[in-house]
Design an enzyme around this catalytic site. Structure first.
Site, PDB file in Angstrom:
ATOM      1  N   CYS A  43     -41.414  20.433  31.126  1.00 61.18           N
ATOM      2  CA  CYS A  43     -41.379  18.970  31.060  1.00 61.18           C
ATOM      3  C   CYS A  43     -42.638  18.393  30.432  1.00 61.18           C
ATOM      4  O   CYS A  43     -42.578  17.592  29.503  1.00 61.18           O
ATOM      5  CB  CYS A  43     -41.186  18.386  32.454  1.00 61.18           C
ATOM      6  SG  CYS A  43     -41.206  16.592  32.483  1.00 61.18           S
ATOM      7  N   CYS A  48     -39.724  16.921  28.377  1.00 57.66           N
ATOM      8  CA  CYS A  48     -39.498  15.496  28.629  1.00 57.66           C
ATOM      9  C   CYS A  48     -40.620  14.591  28.134  1.00 57.66           C
ATOM     10  O   CYS A  48     -40.360  13.569  27.491  1.00 57.66           O
ATOM     11  CB  CYS A  48     -39.330  15.236  30.131  1.00 57.66           C
ATOM     12  SG  CYS A  48     -38.680  16.592  31.092  1.00 57.66           S
ATOM     13  N   LYS A  51     -41.249  14.698  24.239  1.00 54.47           N
ATOM     14  CA  LYS A  51     -40.005  14.183  23.642  1.00 54.47           C
ATOM     15  C   LYS A  51     -39.903  12.676  23.803  1.00 54.47           C
ATOM     16  O   LYS A  51     -39.556  11.951  22.863  1.00 54.47           O
ATOM     17  CB  LYS A  51     -38.819  14.908  24.290  1.00 54.47           C
ATOM     18  CG  LYS A  51     -37.430  14.543  23.780  1.00 54.47           C
ATOM     19  CD  LYS A  51     -36.805  13.363  24.520  1.00 54.47           C
ATOM     20  CE  LYS A  51     -36.791  13.540  26.023  1.00 54.47           C
ATOM     21  NZ  LYS A  51     -35.821  14.525  26.487  1.00 54.47           N
ATOM     22  N   TYR A 179     -27.790  16.980  25.585  1.00 54.60           N
ATOM     23  CA  TYR A 179     -28.753  15.881  25.519  1.00 54.60           C
ATOM     24  C   TYR A 179     -29.912  16.191  24.574  1.00 54.60           C
ATOM     25  O   TYR A 179     -30.385  15.305  23.844  1.00 54.60           O
ATOM     26  CB  TYR A 179     -29.246  15.506  26.916  1.00 54.60           C
ATOM     27  CG  TYR A 179     -30.184  16.487  27.574  1.00 54.60           C
ATOM     28  CD1 TYR A 179     -31.558  16.317  27.483  1.00 54.60           C
ATOM     29  CD2 TYR A 179     -29.703  17.565  28.307  1.00 54.60           C
ATOM     30  CE1 TYR A 179     -32.435  17.200  28.090  1.00 54.60           C
ATOM     31  CE2 TYR A 179     -30.558  18.451  28.918  1.00 54.60           C
ATOM     32  CZ  TYR A 179     -31.926  18.276  28.813  1.00 54.60           C
ATOM     33  OH  TYR A 179     -32.780  19.167  29.407  1.00 54.60           O
ATOM     34  N   GLU A 183     -30.708  13.814  21.429  1.00 54.19           N
ATOM     35  CA  GLU A 183     -31.995  13.115  21.442  1.00 54.19           C
ATOM     36  C   GLU A 183     -32.770  13.386  20.161  1.00 54.19           C
ATOM     37  O   GLU A 183     -33.290  12.457  19.520  1.00 54.19           O
ATOM     38  CB  GLU A 183     -32.803  13.546  22.668  1.00 54.19           C
ATOM     39  CG  GLU A 183     -32.251  12.954  23.956  1.00 54.19           C
ATOM     40  CD  GLU A 183     -32.910  13.492  25.209  1.00 54.19           C
ATOM     41  OE1 GLU A 183     -32.752  12.870  26.271  1.00 54.19           O
ATOM     42  OE2 GLU A 183     -33.571  14.551  25.130  1.00 54.19           O
ATOM     43  N   HIS A 438     -30.875 -13.899  34.864  1.00 48.60           N
ATOM     44  CA  HIS A 438     -30.494 -14.348  33.527  1.00 48.60           C
ATOM     45  C   HIS A 438     -31.691 -14.911  32.764  1.00 48.60           C
ATOM     46  O   HIS A 438     -32.535 -15.581  33.358  1.00 48.60           O
ATOM     47  CB  HIS A 438     -29.415 -15.438  33.659  1.00 48.60           C
ATOM     48  CG  HIS A 438     -28.914 -15.960  32.351  1.00 48.60           C
ATOM     49  ND1 HIS A 438     -28.046 -15.247  31.571  1.00 48.60           N
ATOM     50  CD2 HIS A 438     -29.181 -17.111  31.688  1.00 48.60           C
ATOM     51  CE1 HIS A 438     -27.779 -15.956  30.480  1.00 48.60           C
ATOM     52  NE2 HIS A 438     -28.466 -17.091  30.527  1.00 48.60           N
ATOM     53  N   GLU A 443     -28.099  -8.042  34.052  1.00 46.08           N
ATOM     54  CA  GLU A 443     -27.207  -8.936  34.795  1.00 46.08           C
ATOM     55  C   GLU A 443     -25.738  -8.572  34.621  1.00 46.08           C
ATOM     56  O   GLU A 443     -24.908  -8.932  35.462  1.00 46.08           O
ATOM     57  CB  GLU A 443     -27.436 -10.396  34.369  1.00 46.08           C
ATOM     58  CG  GLU A 443     -26.942 -10.742  32.981  1.00 46.08           C
ATOM     59  CD  GLU A 443     -27.155 -12.211  32.642  1.00 46.08           C
ATOM     60  OE1 GLU A 443     -26.777 -13.065  33.462  1.00 46.08           O
ATOM     61  OE2 GLU A 443     -27.692 -12.508  31.561  1.00 46.08           O
TER      62      GLU A 443
END
Length: 449
Positions: A43, A48, A51, A179, A183, A438, A443
């Site tokens: 990682c 991770c 990346k 993934y 990615e 908002h 939302e």
């Protein structure tokens, strides 16, 4: 009573191993950790973290173009310096490597910069020839990229090497549909490379909800990424100019400057000598463990990707924490693997938690689906024709939210908080009763129809 050199010896200083070592030492155990590469694991060093920094860098390609619509005077042709980003990212990796080592040292954990293998139920052999003993051994060696075997496969690279490329490839072929493949396809596309993604099937991101993965395929194609499905490697050859010619089934050959294998990861148990202690592996090479991460050898445990349970960094960390608390903290703990959120840092990103629509129909029978398909306000003004999609999966009988799936800007940041609600078992009515914040993309989660 048997005396050992250490109470705990950890093999592998990735996320799970570091957490287990640090917490076990805090509980009073004498701990050593062996790492043949750099402290931090996949990682931090080659996954991770670097990346995600490349993902941030890639986002500027669109942000700079969009900025013109927001009144900023931006040159028509912005220049990207790959070496600058690469070196800055690697510098951050260096910093984190030092920070992880400092954390271990501050907690009294001895760091051994050598390869370690299993010599027996309570023995570890170091590459330098020394053998040490430990009351408990924790295997936390992670996983390694799978490389398909065919003529010329050695001409390709994996996610381990991609962060160190000397130059940005003008044309890159990425193999895989998961993934990592998607990615890096997004990253290199934004950097200006011509990207071709090939996959053995016609499904990307298997395991994610079909609606969000279909949307990513649509948007990625619109951005210029070429997809070749039902394609398997036949051979790679080097051309006279140094480029690569890739031959594959069902499609014409293609000339590229780089081939990146993103075809999955396999537990890193090769040559770990686990047989010396009677530690059993499954058919994929993963260490077999029980709910307490104990292997088939009473004194040896395993956490993280090497167990192939859920290959995610936060899961490895929780497994390492649970191991330390159970074995050395007198607090038996197991990890709850239900409702684990995940993300794909594609362009745009995907985030998901809980059951997909098809999974819910299979398990629950009666389901209700609520969706919102919209353009983010920023995309509207930027005249970017890219739509986000939010999807809520509910139990048709109880109204309980059993899955949330999103694709759009900042989806992972939004989903983390929403995942708490899904984990807590809240209902669609609970979401409806919450006042919208908002204007925001988030939302939409309380306005789903």
């Amino acid at each position: 009573m048997t005396s050992y050199d250490y109470d705990l010896f950890v093999i592998g200083a990735g996320s799970g191993g570091v957490r287990a070592a640090r917490v076990s030492a805090a509980h009073g155990a004498k701990v050593a950790i062996a790492e043949e590469h750099r402290v931090g694991g996949t990682c931090v060093i080659r996954g991770c973290v670097p990346k995600k920094l490349l993902v941030y860098g890639a986002h500027f390609a669109e942000d700079l173009r969009d900025a013109i619509r927001f009144g900023w005077k931006v040159p028509e042709h912005c220049q990207f310096d790959w070496q600058c980003l690469r070196d800055n990212v690697l510098g951050e990796v260096d910093r984190l490597n030092g920070a992880y080592q400092e954390t271990l040292t501050n907690h009294g954990v001895e760091i051994i910069h050598e390869r370690a293998t299993i010599a027996g139920p309570n023995e570890v052999k170091l590459a330098g020839g020394k053998t040490v003993s430990a009351g408990k051994i924790l295997i936390a060696v992670g996983a390694t990229p799978h490389i398909p075997q065919f003529a010329g496969h050695e001409l390709g690279i994996t996610s381990n090497e991609v962060f160190h490329l000397d130059t940005l490839p003008r044309r890159i072929l990425i193999a895989g549909g998961g993934y990592i493949a998607n990615e890096f396809a997004g990253i290199f596309n934004e950097f200006g490379s011509q990207v071709t993604l090939i996959n053995r099937t016609d499904v990307i991101l298997r395991g994610y909800d079909h609606s969000v993965r279909d949307r990513l395929l649509q948007i990625s194609t619109m951005k210029g990424i070429e997809f070749r499905f039902h394609a398997e490697f036949e051979r790679i050859e080097k051309n006279d100019d140094g480029s690569l010619k890739v031959a594959m089934s069902e499609h014409e050959p293609i000339d590229v400057d780089c081939v990146l294998f993103a075809t999955g990861r396999v537990p890193n148990t090769h040559s770990l000598s686990v047989e010396n202690a009677g530690v059993e592996l499954d058919e994929k090479g993963a260490v077999k463990v029980d709910e307490h991460s104990r292997s088939t050898c009473e004194s040896i445990y395993a956490v993280g990707d090497v167990t192939n349970r859920v290959q995610l960094t936060p899961v490895a960390i929780r497994e390492g924490q649970a191991f330390a608390d159970s074995v050395f903290g007198d607090k038996p703990t197991t990890v709850d693997y239900a409702c684990i959120p995940s993300a794909v840092f594609s362009h745009p990103p995907i985030a998901s938690v809980g059951m997909t629509e098809s999974e819910a129909k299979r398990k629950l029978g009666s389901v209700k689906i609520y969706t919102s398909d919209f353009r983010a306000m920023k995309n509207v003004l930027a005249q970017r024709n890219e739509r986000a999609l939010y999807k809520m999966v509910c139990d048709g009988e109880t109204d309980k939210v059993v899955g949330l799936h999103m694709i759009g800007p900042d989806s992972p940041e939004i989903l983390q908080a929403a995942a708490v609600a899904v984990k807590a078992g809240l209902t669609k009515a609970d979401f409806d009763a919450t006042v919208a914040l908002h204007p925001s993309m988030a939302e939409e989660l309380v306005l789903l129809k």
